[in-house]
Design an enzyme around this catalytic site. Sequence first.
Site, short mmCIF file in Angstrom:
data_model
loop_
_atom_site.label_atom_id
_atom_site.label_comp_id
_atom_site.label_asym_id
_atom_site.label_seq_id
_atom_site.Cartn_x
_atom_site.Cartn_y
_atom_site.Cartn_z
CD GLU A 2 38.52 44.22 44.01
OE1 GLU A 2 38.37 43.85 42.82
OE2 GLU A 2 37.69 44.03 44.90
CD GLU B 147 34.24 45.82 41.86
OE1 GLU B 147 33.46 45.06 41.26
OE2 GLU B 147 35.42 45.99 41.51
#
Length: 482
Positions: free
Chosen positions: A294, A172
């Site tokens: 994820e 991220e």
Amino acid sequence: MTIQLLTKKSGPTISKYIYGHFAEHLGRCIYEGLYVGTESEIANVNGMRTDVVEALKHIKIPVLRWPGGCFADEYHWKDGIGPKETRKMMVNTHWGGVTENNHFGTHEFFELVRQLECEAYVNGNVGSGTVQEMQEWVEYITMGGVSPMAEERRKNGREEPWKLAFFGVGNENWGCGGNMRAEYYADEYRRYQTYVRQYGEDKIYKIAGGANVADYHWTETLMKNAHWMMDGLSLHYYVHPHGWEEKGSATEFTADDWYLTCEKAAYMDELIRRHGTIMDKYDPEKRIGMIVDEWGTWFTAEPGTNPGFLYQQNTLRDAMVAAITLNIFHKHADRVHMANIAQTVNVLQAMILTEGAQMVKTPSYHVFDLYKNHQDAQLIDCFGELPPHVTSTASQKGGQLTVSLANFDLKESASLNIVLDTAVTVKEARGLIGTEMNAYNDFDHPETVTITDFDGVTEIEDGVKLSLPPMSIVTITMACHE
Ligand code: AHR
């Protein structure tokens, strides 16, 4: 209604890695959930809790991603090696501000992976770590010969290198991994990945940090500038029916929330299609895997628990999200090469919940159990129209046909004929047959939602017919005869 399965025309392999898991230093996932230490009264082997390891092996966990998540971009691996009493502590700023003692580090992770008999997916630190630090971690893990890092590893008790199957270059990086722009991260990715060297025989599969949900610009930029330097590109998507601000309770919700949640889970299809179209432009052969490392539900933490620990219960609704999502991953098996549900134990859409020595398997765990035959099987195309609120998938391996179906209608059963181009014998039909949409398992009632035999399947001349009860997820296994 009727659907047709063409078993003679099989599709891509459904990679077993689509059934991957994710374990972060977050709340009680690693500490207590997976690792209790050798001094614990909870049964363990070298500190890993036996009950949890056994449960995960039962669903054939193929790969485990670690140490984060956001934690990965704050993690300095050298703090997690050597004698435990001298390991440096740190503050886990993302997750509750708790003190991390680094007792679970590289050696412990690879011991866990050994016990689980799965592959390792290690996520490196781009956000706050150096290129040298990342390079040395890979050397420490994989160098078999003589080198400074290999000697350090040996000093810490491990002679042989470990197998590092997958390596993530940051996490991220558009957010907690450094708040970078896509253009900047693309350059950083190119630089960092250069030093993810291959010291051993096994090729390390390099994964670039990918987009948040529908950030197609991110995918475009990464593919355009670095596609030839990556094996995989990640994608993160969480289901929270009412958005980030009001995530809502995991257990107390309305019928509308149920349907909205299922709809949001189904959005994964559009995300994969649209990111996939961009990837196709630069990689028409689909060499590069879309790695959904994820995914899962994200609700408000259970009342009375640390909100930073992301501990939530898991109901039949979560099981539905798992079934809907796995069916979508199968459909895109030619591009989706791995996925890692978040997270394995005690965090978000967990497989397993623990409380001290107690352990309970969640409804989501049972979906992974019901679906495990699909791992590394060939996808089978399905034609025809499914009843509304029904989703299905089919695969075959070694003369066995596996069909999984989910009916997320809260009230109506769904009748369906499955027509086949081969004669079959039904070997088994099992499923989660719902009674309450928010049913869940807890330590006093561990089997409220559990797999039972399903007797609603009948063999017919050209296939099988069945009636799927409302809120049910069923897997039928059949032997094919030529
Ligand atoms: O899984 C919880 C968090 O969600 C991860 O640390 C992060 O990568 C994502 O935002």
